[in-house]
Design a protein around this motif. Structure first.
Motif, PDB file in Angstrom:
ATOM      1  N   ILE A  93      -9.509   2.366 -14.148  1.00  0.00           N
ATOM      2  CA  ILE A  93      -8.575   1.525 -13.260  1.00  0.00           C
ATOM      3  C   ILE A  93      -7.756   2.469 -12.795  1.00  0.00           C
ATOM      4  CG2 ILE A  93      -7.221  -0.436 -12.720  1.00  0.00           C
ATOM      5  CD1 ILE A  93      -8.537  -0.982 -15.267  1.00  0.00           C
ATOM      6  N   THR A  94      -7.576   2.246 -11.169  1.00  0.00           N
ATOM      7  CA  THR A  94      -6.527   3.556 -10.142  1.00  0.00           C
ATOM      8  C   THR A  94      -5.415   2.775  -9.145  1.00  0.00           C
ATOM      9  OG1 THR A  94      -8.464   3.747  -8.543  1.00  0.00           O
ATOM     10  CG2 THR A  94      -7.700   5.465 -10.602  1.00  0.00           C
ATOM     11  N   THR A  95      -4.758   3.288  -9.252  1.00  0.00           N
ATOM     12  CA  THR A  95      -3.675   1.802  -7.859  1.00  0.00           C
ATOM     13  C   THR A  95      -3.346   2.716  -6.618  1.00  0.00           C
ATOM     14  OG1 THR A  95      -2.989   1.528 -10.011  1.00  0.00           O
ATOM     15  CG2 THR A  95      -1.704   0.939  -7.713  1.00  0.00           C
ATOM     16  N   VAL A  96      -3.916   1.799  -5.003  1.00  0.00           N
ATOM     17  CA  VAL A  96      -3.913   2.456  -4.655  1.00  0.00           C
ATOM     18  C   VAL A  96      -2.380   1.411  -3.523  1.00  0.00           C
ATOM     19  CG1 VAL A  96      -4.154   2.343  -1.766  1.00  0.00           C
ATOM     20  CG2 VAL A  96      -5.733   3.796  -3.593  1.00  0.00           C
ATOM     21  N   THR A  97      -1.140   1.900  -3.224  1.00  0.00           N
ATOM     22  CA  THR A  97      -0.388   1.080  -2.228  1.00  0.00           C
ATOM     23  C   THR A  97      -0.501   1.658  -1.255  1.00  0.00           C
ATOM     24  OG1 THR A  97       1.034   1.215  -4.499  1.00  0.00           O
ATOM     25  CG2 THR A  97       2.440   0.117  -2.681  1.00  0.00           C
ATOM     26  N   GLN A  98      -0.547   0.645  -0.261  1.00  0.00           N
ATOM     27  CA  GLN A  98       0.291   0.938   1.286  1.00  0.00           C
ATOM     28  C   GLN A  98       1.108   0.564   1.596  1.00  0.00           C
ATOM     29  OE1 GLN A  98      -4.256   2.059   2.941  1.00  0.00           O
ATOM     30  NE2 GLN A  98      -4.740   0.243   1.981  1.00  0.00           N
ATOM     31  N   HIS A  99       1.264   0.736   3.112  1.00  0.00           N
ATOM     32  CA  HIS A  99       2.361   0.037   3.546  1.00  0.00           C
ATOM     33  C   HIS A  99       2.264  -0.158   5.105  1.00  0.00           C
ATOM     34  CE1 HIS A  99       7.305  -1.533   4.444  1.00  0.00           C
ATOM     35  NE2 HIS A  99       6.749  -0.290   5.475  1.00  0.00           N
ATOM     36  N   SER A 100       2.997  -1.502   5.697  1.00  0.00           N
ATOM     37  CA  SER A 100       2.130  -1.623   7.114  1.00  0.00           C
ATOM     38  C   SER A 100       3.940  -1.788   7.907  1.00  0.00           C
ATOM     39  CB  SER A 100       1.366  -2.662   7.630  1.00  0.00           C
ATOM     40  OG  SER A 100       2.025  -3.358   8.777  1.00  0.00           O
ATOM     41  N   LYS A 101       4.261  -0.900   8.424  1.00  0.00           N
ATOM     42  CA  LYS A 101       5.798  -1.120   9.197  1.00  0.00           C
ATOM     43  C   LYS A 101       5.548  -2.247   9.835  1.00  0.00           C
ATOM     44  CE  LYS A 101       9.152   2.767  11.156  1.00  0.00           C
ATOM     45  NZ  LYS A 101       9.185   3.549  12.344  1.00  0.00           N
ATOM     46  N   GLU A 102       4.823  -2.997  11.047  1.00  0.00           N
ATOM     47  CA  GLU A 102       4.484  -3.967  11.595  1.00  0.00           C
ATOM     48  C   GLU A 102       4.819  -5.270  11.226  1.00  0.00           C
ATOM     49  OE1 GLU A 102       2.425  -1.284  11.946  1.00  0.00           O
ATOM     50  OE2 GLU A 102       3.119  -0.209  13.837  1.00  0.00           O
ATOM     51  N   LEU A 103       3.861  -5.294  10.144  1.00  0.00           N
ATOM     52  CA  LEU A 103       4.269  -5.834   8.510  1.00  0.00           C
ATOM     53  C   LEU A 103       5.048  -6.518   7.540  1.00  0.00           C
ATOM     54  CD1 LEU A 103       0.512  -6.938   8.572  1.00  0.00           C
ATOM     55  CD2 LEU A 103       1.948  -8.579   9.548  1.00  0.00           C
TER      56      LEU A 103
END
Ligand SMILES: CC(C)(COP(=O)(O)OP(=O)(O)OC[C@H]1O[C@@H](n2cnc3c(N)ncnc32)[C@H](O)[C@@H]1OP(=O)(O)O)[C@@H](O)C(=O)NCCC(=O)NCCSC(=O)CCC(=O)O
Length: 337
Positions: A93-103
């Motif tokens: 089980i791995t984790t991916v974190t993403q960020h959206s500047k617009e949202l």
């Protein structure tokens, strides 16, 4: 108690088969199939025939025997290095974190990634005690005798140790994890795949399993809920692994999602605390309750007994000395109960 753990012999096939029939399926290391069990006993005999200190691709099968009746009542196994011939696959089980500047939103997703991280580790497994003998400390004797075996033949094992626990199976005998992942690619129900697995091994699962990471969010709720959870019948086994220092580090079985428990070999309590010493007396009256073992490979024997560790060796009680066939001067390994 007249119970003894000893290395398996080829003549243990019938009692091993009888126990395998009692497991109720889904027990990879103990399939109710005579040919597979014979192959296991032959592999264990071959591993015992090689008496050097080299790490190989070995399997050792141990048996619990009631020496009064001669009946076999339990069994356990140790693999010296998994994934030597065929790669050993786990889901991590791995984790991916993403960020959206617009949202202005940060989203974290969990993934199941197919890995071979645990290849080369040693494995304890195939632990089974006859239902009539449970809850009396014999499960503990079976499980821990394997750690004394490892301590006594340390060079024959890896630096990491793992154990796989069966995953959750529903009332219909299906696996929610299998239905959500493997089942989509194999066109086989869990029971059918389980039977095939028992006879042919689980390489077919690794061969056909999707190789790309799977997002947990895209799985059914039932599948997500069972990831990393042991089957209720595996709770005693899990409890024993935890008290030895094993932990769940996010590795799960690719077949049923059951947890893979791992530990550094030398940190496992019963390996770390194992003491070896020559027997100084076989007439100890009262002493510390312990597991006591002796003998190399095919001659390995282990039982419960009493010990007293002194500067020049270890005194043990007469009954244990008798069960182990040891006398003064013989080397024993032991751990407190
Ligand atoms: C696993 C064993 C051999 C365990 O034998 P017993 O049932 O006699 O064990 P026991 O001495 O009564 O209990 C051992 C420890 O587990 C605790 N315990 C018992 N039942 C429990 C439960 N339902 N939930 C949580 N903990 C439980 C006890 O309190 C004790 O810990 P305390 O002393 O701290 O109180 C047996 O249950 C069995 O044969 N089960 C069916 C087959 C199986 O599931 N095998 C494991 C497969 S998994 C495998 O093989 C890999 C793991 C491995 O090989 O080690």
């Amino acid at each position: 108690m007249s119970f003894l753990i000893r290395t398996a012999r080829l003549s243990d096939l019938q009692p091993l088969y009888e126990m395998a029939k009692l497991t109720g399926g889904g027990f990879t290391n103990l399939p109710p199939d005579r040919a597979s069990l014979t192959a296991k006993l032959e592999r264990s005999a071959a591993a015992c025939d090689r008496d050097d200190d080299q790490l190989g691709d070995d399997l050792f099968v141990l048996m619990l025997e009631n020496t009064k009746t001669g009946e076999v009542r339990g069994t356990g196994q140790i693999f010296s290095a998994i994934g030597q011939k065929w790669p050993f696959y786990s889901y991590r089980i791995t984790t991916v974190t993403q960020h959206s500047k617009e949202l202005e939103r940060t989203v974290t997703a969990e993934l199941l990634s197919l890995v071979n991280d645990l290849g080369g580790a040693s494995e304890v497994g195939g632990l089974f005690l006859h239902p009539n003998e449970r809850a009396g400390g014999l499960g503990m004797l079976l499980a821990r005798s394997r750690y004394l075996f490892i301590a006594a033949h340390r060079a024959r094992f890896g630096d990491k140790l793992l154990a796989e626990l069966r995953g959750i199976i529903d009332e219909r005998g299906g696996s929610p994890f299998w239905d959500a992942i493997g089942g989509k690619f194999f066109h086989m129900g869990f029971q059918e795949a389980d039977e095939f697995n028992a006879v042919h091994g689980n390489q077919f699962i690794a061969d056909l399993m999707p190789k790309h990471p799977v997002y947990l969010a895209m799985l059914s709720e039932q599948a997500r809920q069972v990831i990393g959870l042991p089957h209720p019948s595996g709770r005693a086994a899990m409890r024993m692994l935890e008290s030895e220092g094993f932990s769940y580090e996010g590795y799960v079985d690719i077949f049923d999602g059951g947890p893979t428990m791992t530990a550094r070999t030398d940190s496992v309590a019963s390996i770390r605390d194992a003491k070896s010493a020559p027997v100084t007396s076989c007439e100890l009256d009262k002493g510390e309750k312990a597991l006591i073992a002796t003998g190399r490979l095919a001659d390995f024997r282990c039982c419960y007994g009493a010990r007293e560790v002194t500067a020049d060796g270890m005194a043990i009680d007469a009954r244990a000395a008798d069960l182990l066939h040891v006398s003064e001067g013989d080397l024993v390994w032991s751990i407190g109960r």
